[in-house]
Design a protein around this motif. Structure first.
Motif, mmCIF file in Angstrom:
data_model
loop_
_atom_site.group_PDB
_atom_site.id
_atom_site.type_symbol
_atom_site.label_atom_id
_atom_site.label_comp_id
_atom_site.label_asym_id
_atom_site.label_seq_id
_atom_site.Cartn_x
_atom_site.Cartn_y
_atom_site.Cartn_z
ATOM 1 N N THR A 10 -7.053 2.930 -3.581
ATOM 2 C CA THR A 10 -7.757 2.402 -2.409
ATOM 3 C C THR A 10 -8.250 3.513 -1.492
ATOM 4 N N GLY B 263 -3.032 0.155 -4.070
ATOM 5 C CA GLY B 263 -2.628 -1.202 -3.734
ATOM 6 C C GLY B 263 -1.517 -1.684 -4.643
ATOM 7 N N SER C 251 -3.872 6.753 -1.946
ATOM 8 C CA SER C 251 -3.273 5.468 -1.594
ATOM 9 C C SER C 251 -3.660 4.465 -2.665
ATOM 10 N N SER D 197 0.870 -1.168 0.000
ATOM 11 C CA SER D 197 0.000 0.000 0.000
ATOM 12 C C SER D 197 0.909 1.220 0.000
#
Length: 136
Positions: free
Chosen positions: A55, A49, A47, A34
Motif C-alpha cells: 500500500t 494491507g 506498508s 496495515s
C-alpha cells in the motif's frame, strides 16, 4: 408452538445475531490491518494491507542512491516480505478465536493447512474411518 420451542428459536436467533456481529467486527478489523517494515539503514519503508498487498513504498533517506539496482531490489523485496509476515501474523491473530480448537490459524492464512484433513472422513461418526451406510 410450544414454549420450549419458542425459547430455543429465540436463543438460536440471538446466537445467529451474535455470530453475525462478530463476523462484521472481524471483517472491519481485517480491513484495518496495515503493517510496515523498514530496511536497515532506512533504505526503504514498505506498508502492506491485510493480504500482504503493498500500500506504500517510501524511501525515507537517500541511502538507496548509493546502491546498485540488484542490491536495492533485494532490499525492497526483503522488506516487503517482512511487512507481509507481520500482516499474516495479525490476520492469524484475528482469525484464531473464530476457529475450532486445535486448528492453526497461521497455517490457514499462509495456505499451509490441509483443510481436507481437518474434517472427519465420516460426518456421521466424526471419525476418520469411513463407515458404509445404507438408508432405507
Amino acid at each position: 408452538m410450544s414454549v420450549n420451542y419458542e425459547e430455543q428459536l429465540e436463543q438460536s436467533i440471538a446466537q445467529y445475531r451474535e455470530q453475525q456481529a462478530g463476523l462484521v467486527e472481524f471483517q472491519r478489523a481485517l480491513g484495518n490491518i496495515s503493517c510496515s517494515a523498514t530496511a536497515p539503514r532506512q533504505v526503504v519503508t514498505v506498508s502492506v494491507g491485510c493480504q500482504g498487498e503493498v500500500t506504500s513504498l517510501r524511501f525515507p533517506t537517500d541511502a538507496y542512491k548509493r546502491m546498485v539496482p540488484a542490491e536495492l531490489s533485494e532490499v525492497i523485496l526483503a522488506t516487503i516480505n517482512e511487512a507481509r509476515a507481520q500482516a499474516m501474523d495479525e490476520y492469524a491473530e484475528l482469525l484464531s478465536p473464530l476457529l475450532p480448537e486445535g486448528i492453526n490459524a497461521k497455517d490457514i492464512v499462509t495456505g499451509k493447512a490441509d483443510l481436507g484433513a481437518m474434517l472427519p472422513a465420516d460426518p456421521f461418526t466424526g471419525t476418520d474411518t469411513p463407515v458404509t451406510r445404507t438408508f432405507q
